[in-house]
Design a protein around this motif. Structure first.
Motif, PDB file in Angstrom:
ATOM      1  N   SER A  14       0.833  -1.215   0.000  1.00 30.09           N
ATOM      2  CA  SER A  14       0.000   0.000   0.000  1.00 30.09           C
ATOM      3  C   SER A  14       0.864   1.260   0.000  1.00 30.09           C
ATOM      4  O   SER A  14       0.508   2.270  -0.610  1.00 30.09           O
ATOM      5  CB  SER A  14      -0.963   0.006   1.186  1.00 30.09           C
ATOM      6  OG  SER A  14      -0.254  -0.098   2.413  1.00 30.09           O
ATOM      7  N   SER A  15       2.019   1.206   0.670  1.00 33.10           N
ATOM      8  CA  SER A  15       2.919   2.368   0.647  1.00 33.10           C
ATOM      9  C   SER A  15       3.544   2.525  -0.739  1.00 33.10           C
ATOM     10  O   SER A  15       3.739   3.654  -1.215  1.00 33.10           O
ATOM     11  CB  SER A  15       4.002   2.233   1.717  1.00 33.10           C
ATOM     12  OG  SER A  15       4.876   1.158   1.445  1.00 33.10           O
ATOM     13  N   PHE A  16       3.862   1.403  -1.406  1.00 29.10           N
ATOM     14  CA  PHE A  16       4.379   1.488  -2.776  1.00 29.10           C
ATOM     15  C   PHE A  16       3.357   2.168  -3.687  1.00 29.10           C
ATOM     16  O   PHE A  16       3.698   3.067  -4.468  1.00 29.10           O
ATOM     17  CB  PHE A  16       4.683   0.087  -3.321  1.00 29.10           C
ATOM     18  CG  PHE A  16       5.776  -0.665  -2.611  1.00 29.10           C
ATOM     19  CD1 PHE A  16       6.662  -0.012  -1.766  1.00 29.10           C
ATOM     20  CD2 PHE A  16       5.912  -2.029  -2.790  1.00 29.10           C
ATOM     21  CE1 PHE A  16       7.676  -0.711  -1.108  1.00 29.10           C
ATOM     22  CE2 PHE A  16       6.922  -2.741  -2.146  1.00 29.10           C
ATOM     23  CZ  PHE A  16       7.798  -2.077  -1.297  1.00 29.10           C
ATOM     24  N   GLU A  17       2.108   1.745  -3.571  1.00 28.28           N
ATOM     25  CA  GLU A  17       1.062   2.281  -4.452  1.00 28.28           C
ATOM     26  C   GLU A  17       0.763   3.745  -4.151  1.00 28.28           C
ATOM     27  O   GLU A  17       0.322   4.492  -5.036  1.00 28.28           O
ATOM     28  CB  GLU A  17      -0.201   1.424  -4.336  1.00 28.28           C
ATOM     29  CG  GLU A  17       0.005   0.038  -4.945  1.00 28.28           C
ATOM     30  CD  GLU A  17      -1.151  -0.911  -4.708  1.00 28.28           C
ATOM     31  OE1 GLU A  17      -2.127  -0.505  -4.024  1.00 28.28           O
ATOM     32  OE2 GLU A  17      -1.079  -2.057  -5.197  1.00 28.28           O
ATOM     33  N   ASN A  77      10.036 -17.871 -10.347  1.00 27.94           N
ATOM     34  CA  ASN A  77       8.787 -18.170  -9.647  1.00 27.94           C
ATOM     35  C   ASN A  77       8.853 -17.727  -8.188  1.00 27.94           C
ATOM     36  O   ASN A  77       9.794 -18.053  -7.470  1.00 27.94           O
ATOM     37  CB  ASN A  77       8.501 -19.674  -9.699  1.00 27.94           C
ATOM     38  CG  ASN A  77       8.201 -20.156 -11.104  1.00 27.94           C
ATOM     39  OD1 ASN A  77       7.742 -19.381 -11.944  1.00 27.94           O
ATOM     40  ND2 ASN A  77       8.477 -21.424 -11.369  1.00 27.94           N
ATOM     41  N   GLY A  78       7.867 -16.969  -7.777  1.00 23.32           N
ATOM     42  CA  GLY A  78       7.739 -16.602  -6.372  1.00 23.32           C
ATOM     43  C   GLY A  78       8.630 -15.477  -5.906  1.00 23.32           C
ATOM     44  O   GLY A  78       8.688 -15.192  -4.703  1.00 23.32           O
ATOM     45  N   ILE A  79       9.318 -14.787  -6.839  1.00 20.01           N
ATOM     46  CA  ILE A  79      10.252 -13.741  -6.378  1.00 20.01           C
ATOM     47  C   ILE A  79       9.528 -12.476  -5.929  1.00 20.01           C
ATOM     48  O   ILE A  79      10.054 -11.711  -5.119  1.00 20.01           O
ATOM     49  CB  ILE A  79      11.318 -13.398  -7.436  1.00 20.01           C
ATOM     50  CG1 ILE A  79      10.681 -12.875  -8.727  1.00 20.01           C
ATOM     51  CG2 ILE A  79      12.223 -14.596  -7.698  1.00 20.01           C
ATOM     52  CD1 ILE A  79      11.685 -12.296  -9.713  1.00 20.01           C
ATOM     53  N   VAL A  80       8.311 -12.232  -6.464  1.00 17.17           N
ATOM     54  CA  VAL A  80       7.509 -11.080  -6.025  1.00 17.17           C
ATOM     55  C   VAL A  80       6.059 -11.524  -5.907  1.00 17.17           C
ATOM     56  O   VAL A  80       5.673 -12.575  -6.411  1.00 17.17           O
ATOM     57  CB  VAL A  80       7.611  -9.879  -6.999  1.00 17.17           C
ATOM     58  CG1 VAL A  80       9.041  -9.363  -7.081  1.00 17.17           C
ATOM     59  CG2 VAL A  80       7.092 -10.237  -8.382  1.00 17.17           C
ATOM     60  N   SER A  81       5.256 -10.692  -5.277  1.00 16.23           N
ATOM     61  CA  SER A  81       3.833 -10.979  -5.149  1.00 16.23           C
ATOM     62  C   SER A  81       3.116 -10.604  -6.442  1.00 16.23           C
ATOM     63  O   SER A  81       3.624  -9.827  -7.264  1.00 16.23           O
ATOM     64  CB  SER A  81       3.239 -10.179  -3.991  1.00 16.23           C
ATOM     65  OG  SER A  81       3.271  -8.785  -4.300  1.00 16.23           O
ATOM     66  N   LEU A 132       1.945  -6.401 -10.768  1.00 14.86           N
ATOM     67  CA  LEU A 132       1.071  -5.438 -11.453  1.00 14.86           C
ATOM     68  C   LEU A 132       1.599  -4.013 -11.300  1.00 14.86           C
ATOM     69  O   LEU A 132       1.547  -3.215 -12.243  1.00 14.86           O
ATOM     70  CB  LEU A 132      -0.350  -5.532 -10.883  1.00 14.86           C
ATOM     71  CG  LEU A 132      -1.152  -6.777 -11.273  1.00 14.86           C
ATOM     72  CD1 LEU A 132      -2.476  -6.814 -10.512  1.00 14.86           C
ATOM     73  CD2 LEU A 132      -1.405  -6.810 -12.783  1.00 14.86           C
ATOM     74  N   PHE A 133       2.102  -3.690 -10.105  1.00  9.69           N
ATOM     75  CA  PHE A 133       2.682  -2.356  -9.862  1.00  9.69           C
ATOM     76  C   PHE A 133       3.878  -2.130 -10.794  1.00  9.69           C
ATOM     77  O   PHE A 133       4.012  -1.057 -11.404  1.00  9.69           O
ATOM     78  CB  PHE A 133       3.110  -2.244  -8.403  1.00  9.69           C
ATOM     79  CG  PHE A 133       3.783  -0.953  -8.048  1.00  9.69           C
ATOM     80  CD1 PHE A 133       3.050   0.195  -7.825  1.00  9.69           C
ATOM     81  CD2 PHE A 133       5.170  -0.890  -7.945  1.00  9.69           C
ATOM     82  CE1 PHE A 133       3.673   1.402  -7.508  1.00  9.69           C
ATOM     83  CE2 PHE A 133       5.806   0.301  -7.614  1.00  9.69           C
ATOM     84  CZ  PHE A 133       5.055   1.450  -7.401  1.00  9.69           C
ATOM     85  N   ALA A 134       4.749  -3.141 -10.917  1.00 10.29           N
ATOM     86  CA  ALA A 134       5.918  -3.024 -11.795  1.00 10.29           C
ATOM     87  C   ALA A 134       5.494  -2.901 -13.251  1.00 10.29           C
ATOM     88  O   ALA A 134       6.111  -2.165 -14.034  1.00 10.29           O
ATOM     89  CB  ALA A 134       6.832  -4.227 -11.601  1.00 10.29           C
ATOM     90  N   LYS A 135       4.430  -3.614 -13.620  1.00 12.28           N
ATOM     91  CA  LYS A 135       3.943  -3.576 -15.007  1.00 12.28           C
ATOM     92  C   LYS A 135       3.484  -2.172 -15.389  1.00 12.28           C
ATOM     93  O   LYS A 135       3.596  -1.757 -16.550  1.00 12.28           O
ATOM     94  CB  LYS A 135       2.799  -4.581 -15.164  1.00 12.28           C
ATOM     95  CG  LYS A 135       2.440  -4.892 -16.601  1.00 12.28           C
ATOM     96  CD  LYS A 135       1.391  -6.010 -16.665  1.00 12.28           C
ATOM     97  CE  LYS A 135       1.018  -6.314 -18.115  1.00 12.28           C
ATOM     98  NZ  LYS A 135      -0.009  -7.390 -18.187  1.00 12.28           N
TER      99      LYS A 135
END
Length: 463
Positions: A95-98, A181-185, A190-193
């Motif tokens: 949430s802080s990232f977003e 696999n599994g390195i990020v949530s 989606l945030f990175a995308k």
């Protein structure tokens, strides 16, 4: 200094737009110091809470440089749950990232205002702030540069695979790479995308790396099949390579350093897992027992992960096994607060670093000539561990990524510590690490590889 320059219409001005996670913020603060040393004013954009945190942690770096100007922006309120010790990725920070997405308009307005009194505005932004700076392309005298906070090694392999493996590489090494696999949530993916489409607006990429350690992979990355015609500069390490260069606000040496002063050369392992890691009680117990049974000296930073609102340090006191601190007294030092990592790594008594292999910590360790015990948690860290252990050969594995869901036993910890500090294998790793540290220091002086890269970047933005 440029602060005395009265020709406001001929300045090149740099605006730094960091991501709020501490490891990312740390890198751009260090880079701000390097840029300002060329007599170029720097404007550093930050949220109010993260700037306060940075000032308290970074030993006075950047925060006292008159060429560096700090600008605080508020973000809307967000939820700030405690860290989940069972989750490798720090999803509690999502949430802080977003919340940073809301900086798009105020950052654009600020850069517009700076552009009115400068010939050129150079915006250096963390890759994870590409969405925020997307509108800068509409400002005629401003241009963006993407600061990639991850290793060249990780970045190359990631882009090479996404490009469809366009040329031949060392497949033996490729086959040693852990899966992604599994390195990020899923939420972070989606945030990175959101960021990716806006990286096309950048003139070039900056890396906190050096050709001394990642030259082969930089050459791969520079190939047109991967990076097109985008410029690439490896300007690292951005952290100081001599801690005597660091201005310490506190006149008294930190207790960790005072303790290290009393220990033999290369006798201590420094244990720290960054700002986003929280272990389960079971894992804390195994780590404690392993350190104790190794009978080696250690400094262990025992703290819960940062929370999104930056107040999480005291929310969860990490519980150690009964009697542990008393039993290791004199041989081990427990630090529950903030530790001066650079100075610890630079101390002659420090002979190894047990780490999560975040790139910020990895570069600090390599530049200080300290070998590592690798225990990756998420993101680029599993592949950074391969760079350290398989390519540079300056590390021993504590936890293999493919076994990430298993508890690391006390025996595994004990074995890694003894290997690093008390074996011939560890001695050879330390020799190689010391050579890399020396080579990196030489690369930073006039005529050195990293200095030439930084000179080239500064020359380009002053063109």
């Amino acid at each position: 200094m440029a602060s005395g320059d009265t020709d406001n219409q001929t300045k090149v001005v740099v605006v730094m737009v960091p991501f709020i996670a501490h490891g990312h913020l740390n890198q751009l603060l260090h880079l701000s110091n390097l840029v300002s040393s060329y007599n170029i004013p720097v404007h550093f954009i930050c949220t109010t809470s993260t700037l306060h945190q940075a000032r308290s942690r970074l030993q006075g770096l950047a925060t006292s440089d008159p060429m560096i100007h700090f600008h605080q922006f508020e973000t809307p309120p967000f939820t700030s749950p405690p860290p989940d010790p069972t989750n490798h990725f720090p999803s509690h920070l999502q949430s802080s990232f977003e919340s940073t997405l809301h900086l798009r308009r105020p950052v654009f307005d600020f850069i517009c205002s700076v552009s009115k009194t400068a010939t050129r505005v150079v915006v250096i932004h963390d890759a994870l702030m590409s969405y925020v700076v997307q509108d800068v392309k509409s400002i005629s005298n401003a241009e963006c540069y993407n600061f990639r906070p991850l290793s060249v090694f990780y970045t190359f392999w990631d882009l090479w695979e996404k490009a469809g493996r366009p040329f031949e590489v060392d497949m033996e090494l490729f086959n040693k790479l852990p899966s992604q696999n599994g390195i990020v949530s899923a939420e972070f993916r989606l945030f990175a995308k959101l960021q990716h489409p806006h990286m096309n607006n950048d003139v070039g990429d900056l890396f906190d790396s050096s050709r001394v350690i990642e030259g082969e992979f930089l050459e791969y990355l520079e190939r047109e099949e991967i990076s097109g015609k985008k410029k690439i500069w490896a300007v690292g390490p951005v952290n100081p390579v001599h801690t005597s260069d660091v201005t310490v606000l506190d006149k008294n040496r930190h207790k960790c350093l005072q303790w290290l002063d009393k220990q033999p050369v290369n006798s201590v392992i420094y244990v720290s897992f960054g700002t986003t890691t929280t272990f389960t009680d079971d894992q804390i117990r195994e780590l404690a027992i392993g350190l104790e049974r190794s009978e080696q000296r250690f400094i262990w930073v025992v703290r819960a992960a940062d929370r999104g609102d930056m107040v999480g340090l005291k929310d969860r006191l990490v519980t150690l096994p009964d009697g542990f601190e008393e039993r290791v007294k004199g041989k081990g030092l427990i630090e529950r607060g903030w530790a001066p990592q650079l100075e610890i790594l630079d101390h002659s008594a420090t002979g190894g670093f047990m780490s999560h292999c975040g790139w910020n910590s990895s570069m600090e360790s390599i530049s200080m000539g300290v070998p590592m015990a690798t225990w990756p948690m998420h993101s680029d860290q599993p592949r950074n561990a391969v760079l350290i252990t398989e390519v540079l050969k300056i590390g021993v594995v504590v936890k293999d990524w493919e076994r990430r869901n298993e508890l690391v036993t006390a025996l595994a910890v004990e074995k890694a510590v003894i290997t690093l500090l008390g074996s011939r294998q560890g001695y050879e790793m330390r020799k190689r690490a010391a050579k890399f540290g020396d080579d990196i220091k030489l690369s930073m002086i006039e005529g050195g590889a990293s200095r030439l890269e930084m000179d080239s970047f500064i020359s380009y933005i002053r063109r």
